[in-house]
Every structure is written in C-alpha cells, then in structure tokens.
Scaffold this motif. Structure first.
Motif, PDB file in Angstrom:
ATOM      1  N   VAL A  26       0.844  -1.188   0.000  1.00 24.68           N
ATOM      2  CA  VAL A  26       0.000   0.000   0.000  1.00 24.68           C
ATOM      3  C   VAL A  26       0.881   1.241   0.000  1.00 24.68           C
ATOM      4  CG1 VAL A  26      -1.809   1.279   1.195  1.00 24.68           C
ATOM      5  CG2 VAL A  26      -1.826  -1.229   1.219  1.00 24.68           C
ATOM      6  N   GLU A  27       0.738   2.025  -1.067  1.00 27.55           N
ATOM      7  CA  GLU A  27       1.497   3.273  -1.179  1.00 27.55           C
ATOM      8  C   GLU A  27       0.707   4.438  -0.601  1.00 27.55           C
ATOM      9  OE1 GLU A  27       2.173   1.121  -5.278  1.00 27.55           O
ATOM     10  OE2 GLU A  27       0.486   1.560  -3.959  1.00 27.55           O
ATOM     11  N   SER A  28       1.437   5.441  -0.150  1.00 24.40           N
ATOM     12  CA  SER A  28       0.810   6.673   0.326  1.00 24.40           C
ATOM     13  C   SER A  28       1.789   7.821   0.136  1.00 24.40           C
ATOM     14  CB  SER A  28       0.399   6.566   1.800  1.00 24.40           C
ATOM     15  OG  SER A  28       1.521   6.328   2.612  1.00 24.40           O
ATOM     16  N   GLY A  29       1.258   9.029   0.191  1.00 23.01           N
ATOM     17  CA  GLY A  29       2.119  10.203   0.141  1.00 23.01           C
ATOM     18  C   GLY A  29       2.093  10.985  -1.152  1.00 23.01           C
TER      19      GLY A  29
ATOM     20  N   ALA B  15       3.557  11.403 -12.530  1.00 29.26           N
ATOM     21  CA  ALA B  15       3.308  10.012 -12.897  1.00 29.26           C
ATOM     22  C   ALA B  15       2.572   9.318 -11.760  1.00 29.26           C
ATOM     23  CB  ALA B  15       4.624   9.276 -13.167  1.00 29.26           C
ATOM     24  N   VAL B  16       2.114   8.124 -12.033  1.00 32.89           N
ATOM     25  CA  VAL B  16       1.656   7.236 -10.972  1.00 32.89           C
ATOM     26  C   VAL B  16       2.879   6.450 -10.506  1.00 32.89           C
ATOM     27  CG1 VAL B  16       0.156   5.329 -10.330  1.00 32.89           C
ATOM     28  CG2 VAL B  16      -0.662   7.081 -11.927  1.00 32.89           C
ATOM     29  N   TYR B  17       3.125   6.473  -9.212  1.00 29.69           N
ATOM     30  CA  TYR B  17       4.279   5.802  -8.643  1.00 29.69           C
ATOM     31  C   TYR B  17       3.833   4.503  -7.996  1.00 29.69           C
ATOM     32  CZ  TYR B  17       7.270   9.783  -9.527  1.00 29.69           C
ATOM     33  OH  TYR B  17       8.006  10.758 -10.150  1.00 29.69           O
ATOM     34  N   TYR B  18       4.511   3.430  -8.364  1.00 30.41           N
ATOM     35  CA  TYR B  18       4.179   2.099  -7.876  1.00 30.41           C
ATOM     36  C   TYR B  18       5.317   1.542  -7.027  1.00 30.41           C
ATOM     37  CZ  TYR B  18       0.665   2.187 -11.598  1.00 30.41           C
ATOM     38  OH  TYR B  18      -0.386   2.512 -12.420  1.00 30.41           O
ATOM     39  N   CYS B  19       4.944   0.930  -5.952  1.00 28.40           N
ATOM     40  CA  CYS B  19       5.888   0.209  -5.112  1.00 28.40           C
ATOM     41  C   CYS B  19       5.934  -1.248  -5.558  1.00 28.40           C
ATOM     42  CB  CYS B  19       5.423   0.304  -3.664  1.00 28.40           C
ATOM     43  SG  CYS B  19       6.341  -0.691  -2.489  1.00 28.40           S
ATOM     44  N   THR B  20       7.119  -1.828  -5.526  1.00 31.01           N
ATOM     45  CA  THR B  20       7.241  -3.242  -5.855  1.00 31.01           C
ATOM     46  C   THR B  20       8.137  -3.947  -4.848  1.00 31.01           C
ATOM     47  OG1 THR B  20       7.834  -4.855  -7.545  1.00 31.01           O
ATOM     48  CG2 THR B  20       9.187  -2.865  -7.422  1.00 31.01           C
ATOM     49  N   ALA B  21       7.819  -5.190  -4.617  1.00 28.15           N
ATOM     50  CA  ALA B  21       8.657  -6.056  -3.796  1.00 28.15           C
ATOM     51  C   ALA B  21       9.190  -7.145  -4.716  1.00 28.15           C
ATOM     52  CB  ALA B  21       7.863  -6.644  -2.645  1.00 28.15           C
ATOM     53  N   GLY B  22      10.420  -6.989  -5.125  1.00 30.00           N
ATOM     54  CA  GLY B  22      11.059  -7.994  -5.957  1.00 30.00           C
ATOM     55  C   GLY B  22      10.464  -8.178  -7.329  1.00 30.00           C
ATOM     56  N   SER B  23       9.716  -7.194  -7.803  1.00 31.11           N
ATOM     57  CA  SER B  23       8.988  -7.273  -9.072  1.00 31.11           C
ATOM     58  C   SER B  23       7.966  -8.407  -9.073  1.00 31.11           C
ATOM     59  CB  SER B  23       9.944  -7.449 -10.264  1.00 31.11           C
ATOM     60  OG  SER B  23      10.753  -6.319 -10.417  1.00 31.11           O
ATOM     61  N   LYS B  24       7.718  -8.964  -7.905  1.00 33.55           N
ATOM     62  CA  LYS B  24       6.738 -10.047  -7.774  1.00 33.55           C
ATOM     63  C   LYS B  24       5.413  -9.524  -7.240  1.00 33.55           C
ATOM     64  CE  LYS B  24       6.156 -14.576  -5.583  1.00 33.55           C
ATOM     65  NZ  LYS B  24       6.806 -15.616  -4.745  1.00 33.55           N
ATOM     66  N   TYR B  25       5.499  -8.557  -6.351  1.00 31.78           N
ATOM     67  CA  TYR B  25       4.301  -7.958  -5.766  1.00 31.78           C
ATOM     68  C   TYR B  25       4.309  -6.462  -6.097  1.00 31.78           C
ATOM     69  CZ  TYR B  25       4.607 -12.247  -3.037  1.00 31.78           C
ATOM     70  OH  TYR B  25       4.707 -13.559  -2.662  1.00 31.78           O
ATOM     71  N   TRP B  26       3.108  -5.937  -6.350  1.00 32.73           N
ATOM     72  CA  TRP B  26       2.986  -4.540  -6.759  1.00 32.73           C
ATOM     73  C   TRP B  26       1.847  -3.880  -5.997  1.00 32.73           C
ATOM     74  CZ3 TRP B  26       6.205  -2.190 -10.313  1.00 32.73           C
ATOM     75  CH2 TRP B  26       7.053  -3.045 -11.038  1.00 32.73           C
ATOM     76  N   GLY B  27       2.065  -2.591  -5.670  1.00 30.01           N
ATOM     77  CA  GLY B  27       0.982  -1.814  -5.121  1.00 30.01           C
ATOM     78  C   GLY B  27       0.096  -1.277  -6.228  1.00 30.01           C
ATOM     79  N   LYS B  28      -0.958  -0.583  -5.825  1.00 31.20           N
ATOM     80  CA  LYS B  28      -1.902  -0.050  -6.807  1.00 31.20           C
ATOM     81  C   LYS B  28      -1.482   1.315  -7.323  1.00 31.20           C
ATOM     82  CE  LYS B  28      -5.873  -2.646  -5.091  1.00 31.20           C
ATOM     83  NZ  LYS B  28      -7.252  -2.592  -4.570  1.00 31.20           N
TER      84      LYS B  28
ATOM     85  N   ILE C  63      12.170 -12.058  -1.324  1.00 29.76           N
ATOM     86  CA  ILE C  63      12.526 -11.038  -2.305  1.00 29.76           C
ATOM     87  C   ILE C  63      13.920 -10.497  -2.055  1.00 29.76           C
ATOM     88  CG2 ILE C  63      10.165 -10.347  -2.746  1.00 29.76           C
ATOM     89  CD1 ILE C  63      10.743  -7.921  -0.880  1.00 29.76           C
ATOM     90  N   ALA C  64      14.540 -10.043  -3.135  1.00 29.64           N
ATOM     91  CA  ALA C  64      15.896  -9.527  -3.038  1.00 29.64           C
ATOM     92  C   ALA C  64      15.943  -7.999  -2.944  1.00 29.64           C
ATOM     93  CB  ALA C  64      16.703  -9.980  -4.248  1.00 29.64           C
ATOM     94  N   PHE C  65      14.842  -7.364  -3.326  1.00 30.17           N
ATOM     95  CA  PHE C  65      14.857  -5.911  -3.298  1.00 30.17           C
ATOM     96  C   PHE C  65      13.440  -5.359  -3.200  1.00 30.17           C
ATOM     97  CE2 PHE C  65      13.096  -4.620  -7.388  1.00 30.17           C
ATOM     98  CZ  PHE C  65      13.155  -5.793  -8.119  1.00 30.17           C
ATOM     99  N   MET C  66      13.340  -4.104  -2.849  1.00 34.04           N
ATOM    100  CA  MET C  66      12.101  -3.345  -2.965  1.00 34.04           C
ATOM    101  C   MET C  66      12.414  -2.096  -3.762  1.00 34.04           C
ATOM    102  SD  MET C  66      10.150  -3.748   0.678  1.00 34.04           S
ATOM    103  CE  MET C  66       8.543  -3.245  -0.010  1.00 34.04           C
ATOM    104  N   GLY C  67      11.406  -1.575  -4.428  1.00 37.27           N
ATOM    105  CA  GLY C  67      11.683  -0.419  -5.257  1.00 37.27           C
ATOM    106  C   GLY C  67      10.452   0.362  -5.648  1.00 37.27           C
ATOM    107  N   TRP C  68      10.716   1.411  -6.389  1.00 35.20           N
ATOM    108  CA  TRP C  68       9.670   2.293  -6.894  1.00 35.20           C
ATOM    109  C   TRP C  68       9.776   2.379  -8.410  1.00 35.20           C
ATOM    110  CZ3 TRP C  68       5.858   4.308  -3.895  1.00 35.20           C
ATOM    111  CH2 TRP C  68       6.058   4.284  -2.514  1.00 35.20           C
ATOM    112  N   TYR C  69       8.657   2.262  -9.072  1.00 32.47           N
ATOM    113  CA  TYR C  69       8.530   2.475 -10.506  1.00 32.47           C
ATOM    114  C   TYR C  69       7.523   3.606 -10.710  1.00 32.47           C
ATOM    115  CZ  TYR C  69      11.012  -1.777 -11.958  1.00 32.47           C
ATOM    116  OH  TYR C  69      11.967  -2.723 -12.206  1.00 32.47           O
ATOM    117  N   ARG C  70       7.507   4.153 -11.906  1.00 29.74           N
ATOM    118  CA  ARG C  70       6.507   5.168 -12.225  1.00 29.74           C
ATOM    119  C   ARG C  70       6.061   5.023 -13.671  1.00 29.74           C
ATOM    120  NH1 ARG C  70      10.237  10.682 -12.029  1.00 29.74           N
ATOM    121  NH2 ARG C  70      11.401  10.305 -13.969  1.00 29.74           N
TER     122      ARG C  70
END
Length: 112
Positions: free
Chosen positions: A5-8, A91-104, A31-38
């Motif tokens: 769940v993203e916020s901010g 942009a819409v910014y998305y959080c990801t956990a290992g590119s396996k899980y994604w926020g909305k 997972i090996a990483f967490m990150g942000w995409y847009r």
C-alpha cells in the motif's frame, strides 16, 4: 496474499518535495529488493529506484541527486523522498517487492 500500500502522493509545485511510503502487509523473505517504478501518461512504466536486501541502491539517471530511497530493517516498509520535483516527474508511482508484488500506485502531480 501479500499487499503493498502506497501513500504520500499529491499535487506539488515545481521545486517542491514529497515523501512516498509503501507498507507491505507482511515481511517477505523471498525477495531480493524493494523499489519504486513510475508510469507517466502515454509512457511505459520505468524504474525509479531500487534498494536491495543487502543495501545496494540504484537510481534512474533522471532522479539521481533528487530522490532518495530508504527502507526499514525488516524490509517491510520502503520510502521515496523526492526533492526538487519537476513537471516531468508527474506520474503514478508504484511500489514493488522484488517485481513479484505490486501496489496499486499513488499519483504524483508536479504543476504550478
């Protein structure tokens, strides 16, 4: 089922700052990483920043020196501090956990 769940997000003027947060519903050990995409309107989703479990950090060239990614020790929460925002950061910014899980996603609009 893991949830992110993203916020901010929000509207900010050029040169302003925002801090995005992403909270996972549970600790994800696989997972090996967490990150942000847009994803900007009419464009493909792109990586903004990633932080690995062992601490290595990568940034897109377009945000280096302006954005900072960080996380808690459990890697259950990841943050993105965005400074000196530009209209092209909209942009819409998305959080990801290992590119396996994604926020909305959370919308960031940079406009005067």
């Amino acid at each position: 089922q893991v949830q992110l769940v993203e916020s901010g997000g929000g509207l900010v003027q050029p040169g302003g700052s925002l801090r995005l947060s992403c909270a996972a519903s549970e600790i994800i050990f696989s997972i090996a990483f967490m990150g942000w995409y847009r994803q900007a309107p009419g464009k493909e989703r792109e990586s903004v920043a990633e932080i690995a479990r062992l601490g290595r950090i990568n940034y897109a060239d377009s945000v280096k020196g302006r954005f900072t990614i960080s996380r808690d020790n459990a890697m259950k929460t990841v943050y993105l501090q965005m400074n000196n925002l530009k209209p092209e950061d909209t942009a819409v910014y998305y959080c990801t956990a290992g590119s396996k899980y994604w926020g909305k996603g959370t919308l960031v609009t940079v406009s005067s």
